[in-house]
Design an enzyme around this catalytic site. Structure first.
Site, PDB file in Angstrom:
ATOM      1  N   CYS A 240      -3.512   0.236  -1.429  1.00 49.62           N
ATOM      2  CA  CYS A 240      -3.984  -0.905  -2.215  1.00 49.62           C
ATOM      3  C   CYS A 240      -3.624  -2.230  -1.568  1.00 49.62           C
ATOM      4  CB  CYS A 240      -3.438  -0.799  -3.621  1.00 49.62           C
ATOM      5  SG  CYS A 240      -3.929   0.748  -4.346  1.00 49.62           S
ATOM      6  N   GLU A 241      -4.184  -2.495  -0.433  1.00 47.46           N
ATOM      7  CA  GLU A 241      -4.006  -3.753   0.300  1.00 47.46           C
ATOM      8  C   GLU A 241      -5.297  -3.976   1.079  1.00 47.46           C
ATOM      9  OE1 GLU A 241      -0.979  -5.574   1.170  1.00 47.46           O
ATOM     10  OE2 GLU A 241       0.449  -4.230   0.165  1.00 47.46           O
TER      11      GLU A 241
END
Ligand code: LLP
Length: 422
Positions: free
Chosen positions: A345-346
């Site tokens: 999640c980046e």
């Protein structure tokens, strides 16, 4: 040259199909080639034939025990930067007398471990470290052999995060203080100077910065000898680049690098230490990953893989380029462009943007090339993703040389204090 190529429509590592490894071990998985490691080591050492040379593989590039044992069998030494790397090198069978210890922040316990093992030399990076080493050696009643890592203030012309030879970098003794520190060593009772050390950066694709730095170091050695210091070794570090993108980069060959060094050293009569990492291991490994989803964004197409930035940080950290090839040999379908991304999640979890590729479908495997150095060693467990396995191929054989971490391994490191237990 590496030993990853298509045969019968499939990408092989030597004589083993990557698909077979992936089916047996799962993905993501790192796969290394013994023949490539040995070839790179051999080509590199042949480039220095005629010189008294110790090749100390930079363990930080790939510290897997099987990789180190492969290189140990070829006669390699090791450049280590921590007690952990020292232990790995020793356990893999690299003799202590072929080990040099680099790094700006050695702790006393690490110095003790290296002295106890009997390493060849400490590459000392500051006056304060020198005093600390002298104190440890005194306590152990030995004389520690040191080379001073000097900072020649030369621009390596590589990515700023892997450039180490400019005065603003934390590495080495400032050039103006080199004479002073050798005088200090002579005055201290439990260290003795045997050499000079330099390392200006990594992934250099031009010989000029190396030549400039090495010429300065040769001048320094002559000067130190004239002042009565018995300088016998010169450690020229690592840093020679590899072609991550063969269409865009053509780094100098080890032969050209060796020839330049022979010319610069001329009749200096020093034994030399080299610390290559990437050149030996970089193109000896691939990371195999499966395409999970083909996601259509508004204007882009995302190929979402099961590998992520935590498995291979180089693109996120250095904007590094890695060639990504399908494991099944592509037919002549028209190429498309896609962003190759991971599940973390980046937004930074992006391996390649707008990369031209043969079309893939979920379930297909891809291989990231040049993933043998600074890849598995830099992996971490962000998003509670288990560290991925490593496999070593040798001809038609392969072995899992690091097993996949389990969730128990990972979560078992945590503990919950009593007050939270009901
Ligand atoms: N010697 C010293 C003292 C070093 O600091 C290094 C690398 C080497 C030798 C080996 O350099 P090589 O031959 O591999 O270029 N994580 C970065 C690379 C960091 C290099 C750090 N020092 C990357 O993925 O590009």
């Amino acid at each position: 040259m590496d030993h990853f190529s298509y045969k019968n429509g499939q990408m092989y590592a030597e004589d083993v199909a990557l698909q077979d490894i992936a089916s047996a071990v799962g993905t993501p998985v790192y796969v290394y080639s013994t023949a490539t490691l040995v070839r790179h080591y051999t080509v590199f050492s042949e480039a220095f034939s005629g010189l008294d040379t110790l090749i100390c593989f930079a363990v930080k590039a790939n510290s897997n025990q099987a990789v180190l044992a492969t290189l140990a069998q070829q006669g390699a030494g090791a450049d280590v930067v921590s007690a952990g790397e020292l232990e790995r090198a020793l356990r893999a069978g690299i003799p202590a007398e072929k080990i040099v210890f680099s790094g700006v922040g050695k702790k006393p316990y690490e110095m003790r471990a290296a002295i106890t093992a009997g390493i060849k030399q400490f590459n000392v990076e500051s006056e304060v470290e020198l005093e600390a080493l002298n104190a440890v050696a005194q306590e152990m009643d030995v004389i520690a052999p040191v080379s001073v890592r000097v900072n020649p203030d030369v621009d390596a012309k590589t990515h700023h995060k892997i450039s180490t030879g400019k005065s603003e970098n934390k590495f080495g003794i400032p050039w103006a203080r080199t004479d002073e520190i050798y005088e200090r060593i002579a005055a201290l009772s439990h260290v003795s100077a045997t050499g000079v050390d330099v390392h200006i950066g990594s992934q250099l694709t031009d010989l000029t910065p190396f030549r400039t730095a090495f010429e300065k170091v040769v001048g320094l050695v002559k000067n130190l000898r004239a002042n009565g210091h018995d300088i016998r070794h010169i450690d020229l570090g690592g840093g020679l680049g590899i072609p991550y993108d063969p269409e865009a980069e053509s780094p100098p060959s080890p032969i050209a690098y060796g020839a330049m060094i022979k010319e610069v050293l001329a009749d200096l009569e020093c034994s030399i230490i080299m610390e290559p990492g990437r050149l030996i291991a970089g193109n000896a490994g691939v990371l195999v990953s499966e395409l999970l989803y083909d996601k259509k964004g508004e204007n882009r197409r995302f190929y979402i893989l099961d590998a992520a930035m935590n498995d291979l940080i180089r693109p996120a950290m250095y904007d590094a380029f890695h060639t990504i090839v399908p494991v099944k040999e592509p037919d002549n379908a028209a190429k498309i462009t896609a962003d190759f991304v991971g599940p973390v999640c980046e937004s930074g979890d992006t391996f390649a943007k707008n990369r031209e590729t043969s079309p893939l479908v979920p379930g297909d495997l891809v291989a990231f090339k040049s993933a043998g150095a600074y890849a598995a060693v830099m992996s971490f467990t962000y998003n509670s993703r288990e560290l991925v396995p490593e496999v070593l191929v040798n001809g038609d054989k392969y072995a899992v040389v690091r097993k996949r971490q389990t969730l128990n391994d990972l979560i078992g490191l945590d503990s919950v204090p009593d007050w939270l237990k009901s």
